[in-house]
Design an enzyme around this catalytic site. Structure first.
Site, PDB file in Angstrom:
ATOM      1  N   GLU A 125      10.074   6.848  -6.421  1.00 52.62           N
ATOM      2  CA  GLU A 125       9.937   5.973  -7.610  1.00 52.62           C
ATOM      3  C   GLU A 125      10.182   4.498  -7.295  1.00 52.62           C
ATOM      4  OE1 GLU A 125      12.264   7.557 -10.902  1.00 52.62           O
ATOM      5  OE2 GLU A 125      10.864   9.220 -11.141  1.00 52.62           O
ATOM      6  N   GLU A 171       8.145  15.643  -9.582  1.00 53.29           N
ATOM      7  CA  GLU A 171       9.182  15.726 -10.622  1.00 53.29           C
ATOM      8  C   GLU A 171       8.487  15.954 -11.953  1.00 53.29           C
ATOM      9  OE1 GLU A 171      12.216  12.679 -10.835  1.00 53.29           O
ATOM     10  OE2 GLU A 171      12.257  12.474  -8.654  1.00 53.29           O
ATOM     11  N   GLN A 208      15.172  19.767 -12.306  1.00 49.83           N
ATOM     12  CA  GLN A 208      15.562  20.128 -10.964  1.00 49.83           C
ATOM     13  C   GLN A 208      15.881  21.623 -10.925  1.00 49.83           C
ATOM     14  OE1 GLN A 208      18.350  17.371  -9.188  1.00 49.83           O
ATOM     15  NE2 GLN A 208      17.215  15.594  -9.904  1.00 49.83           N
TER      16      GLN A 208
HETATM   17  O1  LIG Z   1      11.482   6.601 -17.147  1.00 53.14           O
HETATM   18  N1  LIG Z   1      12.646   6.400 -16.751  1.00 53.14           N
HETATM   19  O2  LIG Z   1      13.404   5.600 -17.347  1.00 53.14           O
HETATM   20  C1  LIG Z   1      13.135   7.091 -15.632  1.00 53.14           C
HETATM   21  C2  LIG Z   1      14.402   6.825 -15.165  1.00 53.14           C
HETATM   22  C3  LIG Z   1      14.882   7.502 -14.076  1.00 53.14           C
HETATM   23  C4  LIG Z   1      14.096   8.447 -13.454  1.00 53.14           C
HETATM   24  O3  LIG Z   1      14.636   9.049 -12.354  1.00 53.14           O
HETATM   25  C5  LIG Z   1      14.019  10.153 -11.731  1.00 53.14           C
HETATM   26  O4  LIG Z   1      14.532  11.309 -12.335  1.00 53.14           O
HETATM   27  C6  LIG Z   1      15.738  11.615 -11.705  1.00 53.14           C
HETATM   28  C7  LIG Z   1      16.186  12.991 -12.100  1.00 53.14           C
HETATM   29  O5  LIG Z   1      15.325  14.009 -11.645  1.00 53.14           O
HETATM   30  C8  LIG Z   1      15.395  11.397 -10.252  1.00 53.14           C
HETATM   31  O6  LIG Z   1      16.493  11.120  -9.449  1.00 53.14           O
HETATM   32  C9  LIG Z   1      14.503  10.199 -10.299  1.00 53.14           C
HETATM   33  O7  LIG Z   1      13.496  10.256  -9.319  1.00 53.14           O
HETATM   34  C10 LIG Z   1      12.841   8.717 -13.914  1.00 53.14           C
HETATM   35  C11 LIG Z   1      12.324   8.034 -15.025  1.00 53.14           C
END
Ligand SMILES: O=[N+]([O-])c1ccc(O[C@@H]2O[C@@H](CO)[C@H](O)[C@H]2O)cc1
Length: 519
Positions: free
Chosen positions: A183, A302, A361
């Site tokens: 990300e 994800e 997860q």
């Molecule tokens: O849209 N958002 O605000 C947002 C914020 C955090 C986010 O984190 C993702 O999701 C987390 C949990 O799976 C993982 O560690 C990361 O890759 C994914 C999306």
């Protein structure tokens, strides 16, 4: 069935047409991947808990491993997520007593480094699960990424491979699938970059990683969601640097019910469908401009229901914690499970372009499996549609045609009332997955001209109206009330050659298995 837009009785029933020759693509087993991040209790007191009554000699919980197998998980992504973007992998290899804790800034948690690359990869190997690794392109770069590939996959005789051997592991792990960061478009990401900065770094890191081991496959970061302001342009720019090098572009998406808007939430599969179409179009546009015959495919690494906007305070608001704090332990309802089933319908319908996907997860953190430290492990309602799809979806995904009335949602525009996906294997074993997004029961006409279809078994998840409550007792109650075997004799009826009807409960997800063969 009443037309949800007008409340008038519908004249035409939803029709789902199957033909054995209309095929989407092979169902890659990696579609049933999951994800273990160093976040909250995913690792510590999740997969790993020395001293737990079921712990194996390496400290990994056998009860969790058994549920992971029952879930049908083929592959696990590790070690993050946002965590990876400030990870120093070298600090978590070698003698455990010499490893130092570090302050993970992604989740503001003290990481004890008791589980690192070797512990994870050996767990995956013992459990027969394919590992998918991510490298840190947030605070680190080419050097650390190439060194990690050498540590994991190198033969004896060079620095990092020899370190692995000195740490007790002679044979290379042979990790095949690698994420180039995580990300990197997200402002929350440690070491966040713009598309040009990231594209150049990903290209150089990927190049070096492939020079270490040309057999690996690479995933370049796509957008963190379709709502990101840079969506589209991010994919175009990043792929303009990496098109010839990478195999997959990543997609991430989380869905939730906002302000009681069930109708939109139940249409999440439609939103995911459009998201995939747009990323495919963006990737193909780059390929077309390059006159390339190569097709970039998607690693949807994800996806899940996550009450991100409505329940998560934001990582910057988390206090600094230690000892595996309870972070993002979302509790799921029957409604959430119906949506998870429907998201799997969407993934199967893109089998030609989505070979890899990870339910985010696996344990405790937005997860189908929950645990108590020292206590039991149990299934959340979302466990069931995933496990059933992983078990039944085999062979080839058919190009299923759905003709159904649609309804208008606040969040996702028009959505068909019914969604469907089907797979068939070489022996003619059929799996059919159907979602009814409407609040009314629906009878679906299954048209299968030129082929005979029989249904032998079925499972159904129905949505509930109760808020989900943490704990195994409530999960068991939802399971009793929402998850049941389909009474095939009464809900599925042959209507002569080439036609079968299936009755679907309101707001439900159904999996049917049987046979499908040319007549
Ligand atoms: O849209 N958002 O605000 C947002 C914020 C955090 C986010 O984190 C993702 O999701 C987390 C949990 O799976 C993982 O560690 C990361 O890759 C994914 C999306």
């Amino acid at each position: 069935m009443a037309d949800p837009r007008t409340d008038a009785p519908a004249t035409d029933r939803p029709r789902v047409t199957l033909h054995p020759d209309f095929r989407r693509g092979t169902v890659d087993r990696r579609l049933f991947g999951s994800f273990v991040e160093h976040l909250g209790r995913a690792v510590y007191t999740g997969v790993y808990e020395p001293g737990h009554p079921t712990a194996d000699q390496f400290g990994f919980r056998k009860d969790v491993a058994e549920l992971t197998h029952e879930l049908g998980v083929s592959m696990v992504r590790y070690p993050g997520g946002n965590f990876v973007s400030n990870y120093v992998w070298e600090d978590a290899v070698g003698p455990v007593e010499q490893r130092k804790p570090f302050l993970d800034l992604a989740w503001r948690t003290v990481e004890p480094n008791l589980v690192g690359t070797d512990e994870f990869l050996q767990w995956a190997e013992r459990e027969g699960i394919e590992p998918m690794m991510a490298v840190n392109l947030g605070t680190r770069g080419v050097d650390a990424a190439a060194a990690l590939v050498e540590y994991c996959n190198g033969e004896a005789g060079t620095r990092w491979a020899d370190l692995r051997i000195a740490n007790g592991r002679e044979k290379p792990y042979g990790v095949k699938l690698w994420c180039l960061g995580n990300e990197m478009d997200g402002p929350w990401q440690i070491g966040h970059k713009d598309a040009h900065e990231y594209g150049k770094l990903a290209a150089e890191a990927g190049k070096a990683m492939k020079l270490v081991d040309p057999s690996i496959s690479l995933v370049v970061c796509g957008s963190s969601s379709m709502q990101m302001p840079t969506f589209g342009e991010w994919e175009r720019t990043v792929l303009s640097y990496t098109y010839d090098l990478v195999d997959h572009v990543s997609m991430h998406a989380y869905y939730e019910e906002l302000e009681g808007d069930r109708a939109s939430f139940l249409a999440s599969g439609t939103a995911m469908d459009r998201f995939i179409d747009r990323v495919v179009a963006s990737a193909d546009a780059v390929g077309a401009q390059r006159r390339s015959d190569k097709k970039i495919t998607i690693s949807f690494d994800e996806w899940n229901v996550w009450y991100l906007q409505s329940r998560f305070p934001g990582e910057q608001n988390l206090p600094i914690q230690r000892d595996a704090p309870r972070i993002i332990e979302d509790v799921y309802s029957g409604l959430d499970a119906v949506v998870v089933g429907d998201l799997l319908v969407t993934l199967l319908n893109h089998a030609d372009r989505v070979p890899v996907a990870c339910l985010a997860q696996l344990v405790n953190v937005i997860a189908p499996i929950m645990t108590e430290p020292g206590g039991e492990a149990w299934r959340q309602p979302t466990f069931h549609p995933f496990a059933t799809t992983a078990r039944l979806a085999r062979g080839t995904a058919l190009d299923v045609r759905v003709d159904a009335p649609s309804y208008t949602t606040k969040q996702h525009g028009e959505a068909p009332v019914v969604s469907a996906a089907a797979t068939v294997d070489d022996d003619g074993a059929l799996a059919l997955f159907l979602t009814n997004r409407s609040a009314e029961p629906v009878e679906v006409d299954l048209a299968h001209v030129g082929a005979s279809l029989s249904v032998t078994e079925g499972w159904r998840m129905v949505a509930d109206h109760e808020p989900a409550v943490h704990g195994p007792e409530h999960a068991a109650k939802v399971e009793r009330e929402c998850w049941s075997q389909v009474d095939v004799a009464s809900d599925v009826a042959a209507r002569g050659a080439g036609s079968t009807t299936v009755r679907l409960a309101p707001e439900s997800w159904t999996a049917l298995s049987g046979t499908f063969a040319r007549a």
